[in-house]
Motif scaffolding. Structure first.
Motif, short mmCIF file in Angstrom:
data_model
loop_
_atom_site.label_atom_id
_atom_site.label_comp_id
_atom_site.label_asym_id
_atom_site.label_seq_id
_atom_site.Cartn_x
_atom_site.Cartn_y
_atom_site.Cartn_z
N PHE A 101 0.81 -1.22 0.00
CA PHE A 101 0.00 0.00 0.00
C PHE A 101 0.85 1.28 0.00
N PHE A 102 1.97 1.31 0.73
CA PHE A 102 2.74 2.54 0.85
C PHE A 102 3.82 2.70 -0.22
N GLY A 103 4.32 1.60 -0.76
CA GLY A 103 5.28 1.69 -1.84
C GLY A 103 6.73 1.75 -1.41
N PRO A 104 7.59 2.49 -2.16
CA PRO A 104 9.03 2.51 -1.93
C PRO A 104 9.40 3.00 -0.54
N SER A 105 10.40 2.33 0.06
CA SER A 105 10.86 2.72 1.39
C SER A 105 12.22 2.06 1.63
N THR A 106 12.71 2.21 2.83
CA THR A 106 13.87 1.48 3.31
C THR A 106 13.52 0.98 4.71
N ALA A 107 14.38 0.15 5.28
CA ALA A 107 14.11 -0.33 6.64
C ALA A 107 14.00 0.85 7.62
N ARG A 108 14.90 1.82 7.47
CA ARG A 108 14.86 3.00 8.35
C ARG A 108 13.60 3.82 8.13
N ASP A 109 13.24 4.05 6.87
CA ASP A 109 12.08 4.88 6.59
C ASP A 109 10.77 4.17 6.93
N ALA A 110 10.76 2.84 6.86
CA ALA A 110 9.57 2.09 7.26
C ALA A 110 9.33 2.26 8.76
N LEU A 111 10.39 2.20 9.54
CA LEU A 111 10.27 2.45 10.98
C LEU A 111 9.84 3.89 11.22
N GLY A 112 10.43 4.81 10.49
CA GLY A 112 10.06 6.21 10.63
C GLY A 112 8.60 6.46 10.31
N LEU A 113 8.11 5.80 9.28
CA LEU A 113 6.70 5.94 8.89
C LEU A 113 5.77 5.49 10.01
N SER A 114 6.09 4.37 10.62
CA SER A 114 5.23 3.84 11.68
C SER A 114 5.26 4.74 12.91
N VAL A 115 6.43 5.28 13.25
CA VAL A 115 6.54 6.16 14.42
C VAL A 115 5.79 7.47 14.16
N ASP A 116 5.97 8.04 12.97
CA ASP A 116 5.27 9.28 12.64
C ASP A 116 3.76 9.09 12.72
N ALA A 117 3.27 7.97 12.17
CA ALA A 117 1.83 7.72 12.17
C ALA A 117 1.29 7.55 13.58
N ALA A 118 2.09 6.93 14.45
CA ALA A 118 1.62 6.64 15.81
C ALA A 118 1.76 7.82 16.75
N ALA A 119 2.80 8.64 16.53
CA ALA A 119 3.12 9.66 17.54
C ALA A 119 3.03 11.10 17.07
N ALA A 120 3.09 11.34 15.75
CA ALA A 120 3.21 12.73 15.30
C ALA A 120 2.19 13.14 14.25
N ASP A 121 1.40 12.20 13.76
CA ASP A 121 0.39 12.52 12.75
C ASP A 121 -0.96 12.65 13.44
N PRO A 122 -1.61 13.81 13.39
CA PRO A 122 -2.86 13.98 14.13
C PRO A 122 -4.06 13.24 13.53
N ILE A 123 -4.01 12.88 12.25
CA ILE A 123 -5.18 12.27 11.62
C ILE A 123 -5.52 10.90 12.21
N PRO A 124 -4.57 9.96 12.35
CA PRO A 124 -4.92 8.66 12.93
C PRO A 124 -5.46 8.74 14.35
N ALA A 125 -5.20 9.85 15.03
CA ALA A 125 -5.65 9.99 16.41
C ALA A 125 -7.11 10.45 16.51
N ILE A 126 -7.72 10.78 15.38
CA ILE A 126 -9.12 11.22 15.39
C ILE A 126 -10.02 10.05 15.77
N ASP A 127 -10.86 10.24 16.76
CA ASP A 127 -11.71 9.16 17.26
C ASP A 127 -12.88 8.84 16.33
N HIS A 128 -13.41 9.85 15.66
CA HIS A 128 -14.56 9.64 14.78
C HIS A 128 -14.12 8.89 13.53
N VAL A 129 -14.56 7.65 13.39
CA VAL A 129 -14.04 6.76 12.35
C VAL A 129 -14.30 7.30 10.95
N ARG A 130 -15.51 7.75 10.68
CA ARG A 130 -15.84 8.23 9.33
C ARG A 130 -15.03 9.47 8.98
#
Length: 213
Positions: A128-157
């Motif tokens: 789904f996400f496409g090109p990356s590296t081992a370092r950037d894959a880890l970075g992507l997961s950390v950003d999504a979990a800790a620094a991206d406000p959209i996934p933290a929105i409780d309202h699913v829709r």
């Protein structure tokens, strides 16, 4: 100039399979939506949507500035977010750049890891996400979990709607890029990603080489 390493791909066989699956999904779903979005959405609306997501991204940028101890830059990036979130009507307009000379900065946790000396590791193609590296894959997961406000929105829709709109707009931005692909598409995309990423991290000039494509 900096010559980015383009052959660190020990998982090429698996990566090619994932790349093919991603391409099929793209052709069946993402590209049609992106093409319609590009063709029928007014330019002013597309710019407003882009500004909105750029504004949300400034939160992630500022957090990673802090983790790299770039406090002055962090203040500027958080300043951008506050300015555009208020004067820019929830980020729909970029007021911070023209009015206060606060230019958009790009930062992520992959860059933070590189800043502290973590190597890129092998090239990966993520489902789904496409090109990356081992370092950037880890970075992507950390950003999504800790620094991206959209996934933290409780309202699913609302959350899913924002993610879908963001993905569609991003994919629309790559439509013109497809005309530039030559030779082996997998090798072309791999080389472009790795060399472009090396430039983004180092700030040096990158010599793009596509001799093997």
């Amino acid at each position: 100039p900096l010559y980015a390493e383009v052959d660190n791909d020990p998982f090429e066989k698996v990566n090619r399979i994932t790349y093919s699956l991603n391409a099929r999904l793209d052709e069946a779903l993402l590209k049609p939506f992106a093409s319609g979005y590009q063709s029928y959405t007014p330019k002013v609306a597309k710019q407003g949507i882009q500004n909105f997501f750029d504004n949300l991204d400034d939160v992630r940028v500022g957090v990673n500035d802090l983790m790299q101890l770039k406090f002055t830059q962090a203040a500027k990036d958080f300043g951008r977010f506050l300015t555009n979130s208020t004067l820019g009507v929830a980020g729909l307009f970029d007021i911070a750049d023209p009015a206060f000379n606060l230019e958009k900065n790009k930062q992520d946790f992959g860059k933070t890891l590189a800043h502290w000396g973590v190597g890129s590791g092998p090239y990966l193609v993520l489902p789904f996400f496409g090109p990356s590296t081992a370092r950037d894959a880890l970075g992507l997961s950390v950003d999504a979990a800790a620094a991206d406000p959209i996934p933290a929105i409780d309202h699913v829709r609302s959350r899913n709607g924002l993610l879908a709109t963001k993905s569609t707009g991003r994919r629309a931005g790559y439509l013109a890029f497809e005309e530039l692909i030559i030779g082996d598409e997998y090798l072309f995309v791999r080389g472009l990603y790795l060399q472009g990423r090396a430039h983004a991290i180092s700030g040096d000039t990158v010599q793009l080489t596509f001799d093997d494509f």
